[in-house]
Design an enzyme around this catalytic site. Structure first.
Site, mmCIF file in Angstrom:
data_model
loop_
_atom_site.group_PDB
_atom_site.id
_atom_site.type_symbol
_atom_site.label_atom_id
_atom_site.label_comp_id
_atom_site.label_asym_id
_atom_site.label_seq_id
_atom_site.Cartn_x
_atom_site.Cartn_y
_atom_site.Cartn_z
ATOM 1 N N LYS A 96 -6.964 -14.593 -52.746
ATOM 2 C CA LYS A 96 -7.612 -13.445 -53.391
ATOM 3 C C LYS A 96 -8.400 -13.815 -54.659
ATOM 4 O O LYS A 96 -9.398 -13.183 -54.966
ATOM 5 C CB LYS A 96 -6.577 -12.367 -53.709
ATOM 6 C CG LYS A 96 -6.083 -11.653 -52.449
ATOM 7 C CD LYS A 96 -5.169 -10.491 -52.792
ATOM 8 C CE LYS A 96 -4.784 -9.737 -51.526
ATOM 9 N NZ LYS A 96 -4.038 -8.512 -51.826
ATOM 10 N N ASN A 143 -9.990 -8.583 -52.153
ATOM 11 C CA ASN A 143 -9.345 -8.609 -50.835
ATOM 12 C C ASN A 143 -10.293 -8.210 -49.709
ATOM 13 O O ASN A 143 -9.922 -8.241 -48.545
ATOM 14 C CB ASN A 143 -8.107 -7.703 -50.809
ATOM 15 C CG ASN A 143 -8.480 -6.233 -50.814
ATOM 16 O OD1 ASN A 143 -9.554 -5.865 -51.308
ATOM 17 N ND2 ASN A 143 -7.639 -5.402 -50.272
ATOM 18 N N ASP A 200 -7.260 -2.755 -52.808
ATOM 19 C CA ASP A 200 -5.834 -2.449 -53.031
ATOM 20 C C ASP A 200 -5.688 -1.303 -54.035
ATOM 21 O O ASP A 200 -4.745 -0.517 -53.958
ATOM 22 C CB ASP A 200 -5.096 -3.687 -53.563
ATOM 23 C CG ASP A 200 -4.920 -4.757 -52.497
ATOM 24 O OD1 ASP A 200 -4.845 -4.411 -51.296
ATOM 25 O OD2 ASP A 200 -4.867 -5.950 -52.857
ATOM 26 N N ASN A 237 9.427 -7.128 -65.400
ATOM 27 C CA ASN A 237 9.457 -8.171 -64.372
ATOM 28 C C ASN A 237 10.598 -9.130 -64.673
ATOM 29 O O ASN A 237 10.910 -9.399 -65.834
ATOM 30 C CB ASN A 237 8.118 -8.937 -64.370
ATOM 31 C CG ASN A 237 7.984 -9.810 -63.144
ATOM 32 O OD1 ASN A 237 8.176 -9.342 -62.021
ATOM 33 N ND2 ASN A 237 7.678 -11.079 -63.333
ATOM 34 N N ARG A 238 11.220 -9.621 -63.578
ATOM 35 C CA ARG A 238 12.329 -10.575 -63.739
ATOM 36 C C ARG A 238 11.917 -11.716 -64.673
ATOM 37 O O ARG A 238 12.620 -12.072 -65.603
ATOM 38 C CB ARG A 238 12.725 -11.121 -62.368
ATOM 39 C CG ARG A 238 13.762 -12.210 -62.435
ATOM 40 C CD ARG A 238 14.081 -12.738 -61.060
ATOM 41 N NE ARG A 238 12.906 -13.308 -60.395
ATOM 42 C CZ ARG A 238 12.951 -13.930 -59.226
ATOM 43 N NH1 ARG A 238 14.087 -14.017 -58.569
ATOM 44 N NH2 ARG A 238 11.850 -14.423 -58.689
ATOM 45 N N THR A 239 10.720 -12.277 -64.426
ATOM 46 C CA THR A 239 10.212 -13.353 -65.277
ATOM 47 C C THR A 239 9.308 -12.709 -66.336
ATOM 48 O O THR A 239 8.174 -12.333 -66.044
ATOM 49 C CB THR A 239 9.415 -14.364 -64.433
ATOM 50 O OG1 THR A 239 10.228 -14.741 -63.313
ATOM 51 C CG2 THR A 239 9.035 -15.602 -65.233
#
Ligand code: ATR
Length: 280
Positions: A72, A93, A109, A159-161
């Site tokens: 992308k 995209n 998107d 976000n986890r990270t």
């Protein structure tokens, strides 16, 4: 030579890997439904052959192509015409080969996300209040861009990270409030739009461990996961009486602008299409 192709219009989706993509089923359904004698095929291209592969597709008569992971960003870099949305997201995209040899790049998107929410939660407006986005990957970028475009007053991201969320916040130049992953449930407080963009809740993945208790009664909860259609997050939302919108519609709606551009017919996103894609 451009414009010398007498054959049926060809388009496809380029990825690496590509075998799991449902786009060929989706576009194939529309091609049959509208009696268009074109073809839409999966194309596997490794990152190092992407640019060369694109040139080859043009040569053999493709009118355009969707691109998915991991192309992308490369797609955007090769484009000669970039829509404002694709520029804002930083990824494309939907590519269209232009008659002058150029390459047009769009990011649908954003449209897919917004159209799905409008269809699944009539009356939804990003301006109603803060949004909470869970996850900071590729899908989150388009969703954040959509929320900002629609005038959402405050977009929170967890976000986890953490570092990845911080980088996304940099990309959107101060428009995001980064929340630690451990505070995701608390950040539901006052959030009118809640979106899971992580893979959690998908078949084969762990569940998303967040609580909706702090969300207001009129919150709209959207999951971009669509296998299963009703994720544990959406089930919990329904149980609380919140509006729940599944992720399949984003996939269906993001496909429509490309189809119209390449094959000349604006396609319908309806139950018929949902059944065709789910039954595949
Ligand atoms: P996409 O392009 O579909 O957004 P991606 O870029 O791989 O896919 O992003 C996947 C998202 O799911 C990320 O936000 C990822 O979090 P990290 O940035 O910390 O990797 C999130 N994700 C994946 N597995 C996860 C897990 N076990 N717990 C929490 N988040 C997870």
């Amino acid at each position: 030579m451009e414009g010398k192709h007498a054959g049926p219009p060809l388009a496809g989706v380029i990825g690496w890997p590509i075998s799991h993509s449902r786009s060929p089923i989706l576009h194939g359904h529309w091609l049959r439904r509208y009696g268009i004698g074109g073809f839409y095929v999966p194309v596997a291209l490794a990152p190092e052959t992407f640019a060369e592969g694109l040139r080859a597709l043009r040569t053999v008569g493709f009118v355009g192509a969707n691109v998915t992971v991991p192309h992308k960003e490369a797609a955007l870099a090769l484009a000669s015409e970039i829509t404002p949305r694709a520029a804002r997201v930083g990824a494309a995209n939907t590519l269209t080969f232009l008659p002058d040899g150029g390459l047009h790049a769009d990011n649908t998107d954003v449209h897919g996300f917004l159209a799905n929410l409008r269809q699944g939660a009539p009356g939804w407006s990003a301006t109603a209040g803060p949004a909470l986005v869970l996850g900071a990957g590729g899908a989150a970028r388009a969703i954040v861009a959509g929320l900002i475009e629609e005038g959402c007053p405050e977009v929170r991201i967890a976000n986890r990270t953490r570092d990845r969320a911080d980088r996304l916040a940099d990309h959107f130049a101060g428009r995001l409030t980064v929340v630690d992953w451990g505070f995701a449930s608390a950040a539901m407080d006052g959030a009118r739009t809640i979106v899971n963009t992580t893979v959690l809740g998908m078949a084969g993945q762990a569940d998303l461990d967040v609580q909706l208790d702090a969300a207001p009664a009129d919150a709209v909860v959207n999951d971009i996961v669509y296998v299963p259609l009703e994720t544990p997050l959406l089930r919990a939302a329904r149980r609380r009486g919140l509006t729940a919108v599944d992720g399949l519609g984003m996939l269906l709606h993001q496909a429509a602008p490309g189809f119209e551009r390449w094959f000349g017919t604006k396609p319908a996103v309806d139950e018929d299409l949902r059944r065709a894609v789910l039954g595949a």
